[in-house]
Design a protein around this motif. Structure first.
Motif, mmCIF file in Angstrom:
data_model
loop_
_atom_site.group_PDB
_atom_site.id
_atom_site.type_symbol
_atom_site.label_atom_id
_atom_site.label_comp_id
_atom_site.label_asym_id
_atom_site.label_seq_id
_atom_site.Cartn_x
_atom_site.Cartn_y
_atom_site.Cartn_z
ATOM 1 N N PRO B 105 0.974 -1.316 0.282
ATOM 2 C CA PRO B 105 0.319 -0.201 0.143
ATOM 3 C C PRO B 105 1.121 1.162 -0.220
ATOM 4 O O PRO B 105 2.012 1.365 0.804
ATOM 5 N N ARG B 106 0.379 2.571 -1.293
ATOM 6 C CA ARG B 106 1.192 3.458 -0.869
ATOM 7 C C ARG B 106 -0.056 4.914 -0.294
ATOM 8 O O ARG B 106 -0.777 4.705 -0.568
ATOM 9 N N PRO B 107 0.774 5.961 -0.530
ATOM 10 C CA PRO B 107 -0.116 6.621 -0.141
ATOM 11 C C PRO B 107 -1.214 7.481 -1.212
ATOM 12 O O PRO B 107 -0.562 7.853 -1.696
ATOM 13 N N GLY B 108 -2.430 7.341 -0.756
ATOM 14 C CA GLY B 108 -3.018 7.861 -1.922
ATOM 15 C C GLY B 108 -4.298 9.693 -1.805
ATOM 16 O O GLY B 108 -3.370 10.424 -0.667
ATOM 17 N N ALA B 109 -4.713 9.938 -2.593
ATOM 18 C CA ALA B 109 -4.973 11.394 -1.876
ATOM 19 C C ALA B 109 -6.336 11.169 -0.850
ATOM 20 O O ALA B 109 -6.541 9.833 -0.310
ATOM 21 N N TRP B 110 -6.616 12.010 -0.541
ATOM 22 C CA TRP B 110 -7.527 12.120 0.931
ATOM 23 C C TRP B 110 -6.647 11.507 2.268
ATOM 24 O O TRP B 110 -7.532 11.385 2.865
ATOM 25 N N GLY B 111 -5.329 11.110 2.778
ATOM 26 C CA GLY B 111 -4.858 10.467 2.988
ATOM 27 C C GLY B 111 -5.369 9.185 2.999
ATOM 28 O O GLY B 111 -5.217 8.699 4.184
ATOM 29 N N HIS B 112 -5.644 8.582 2.182
ATOM 30 C CA HIS B 112 -5.744 6.967 1.853
ATOM 31 C C HIS B 112 -4.634 6.622 1.739
ATOM 32 O O HIS B 112 -3.486 6.416 1.799
ATOM 33 N N HIS B 113 -4.944 4.906 2.259
ATOM 34 C CA HIS B 113 -3.559 4.236 2.343
ATOM 35 C C HIS B 113 -4.525 3.090 0.707
ATOM 36 O O HIS B 113 -5.383 2.466 0.977
ATOM 37 N N VAL B 114 -3.540 3.299 -0.698
ATOM 38 C CA VAL B 114 -4.426 2.380 -1.942
ATOM 39 C C VAL B 114 -3.342 1.675 -2.663
ATOM 40 O O VAL B 114 -1.970 1.238 -2.121
#
Lengths: 132, 132
Positions: B105-114
């Motif tokens: 997982p990597r950081p995505g927009a809006w502070g999500h893990h994606v």
């Protein structure tokens, strides 16, 4: 307007339904033959994935989904939003300057009333309105 | 796994956000600049539409969204499913024989893990797992 389903064109519905069952825990909620297609709805809890496979072999089959598969290969074909009043939703679309594929609601799979909007006027997205 | 959002590549985010606000009653829930993109999330009640516009002018901008816009034009880029345990979801994907774009997982927009899955092994659909 809420998310109803994402429509996915496929040339192997059974294989993809199995994959999404294992991968996403999206189990089969409904299946039928409709408008020259095998159609399966997989349950996501807050909406569905709609898998669409032509009944006739490709290439040569007629219709929007065979054409999409010919031109793009398998993938996301449309995005469906749920409304309680599809006639009002179509009026809103007309007022917003959106071109309608369906001027009037028509019967869709699973007994729904549906209408498609033209992607050229909705940011490249083939939007479907669905009234259940 | 529930629907989280549909990611839509656009070359005019403001115009499309206005259109979807009027057409779908999908109001702006969050906006940021992330990874060379302007990103806006529009609220659908049971999920979001994510609009993605390159910050750099096209053609010539680098990255997946500029490339998508160059090759396909605006439209649905990916489908995001929500999970409470993205590591377990990626393990399930590996066991199902799915190729991962992101092994971790990597950081995505809006502070999500994606994490994204490779569309060649998921029926042509670019699937994103999201843990909020």
């Amino acid at each position: 307007m809420e998310f109803d389903h994402a429509g996915i064109a496929t040339d192997d519905l059974d294989d993809l339904a199995d994959l999404y069952d294992g991968l996403l825990d999206a189990t089969l909620a409904h299946e039928e033959e409709f408008d020259g297609l095998r159609v399966a709805f997989l349950d996501l809890g807050n909406g569905h994935l709609e898998l669409l496979e032509p009944l006739e072999p490709l290439p040569g089959a007629e219709g929007a989904i065979p054409r999409y598969l010919d031109e793009h290969g398998p993938g996301i074909h449309h995005l469906a939003l749920r409304t309680d009043d599809i006639e009002a939703a179509l009026d809103t679309a007309r007022e917003a300057g959106v071109d309608l594929v369906d001027e009037e609601p028509r019967p869709g799979a699973w007994g729904h009333h549906v209408a498609f909007l033209h992607p050229a006027t909705t940011g490249g997205v083939l939007v479907e309105f669905v009234e259940r």
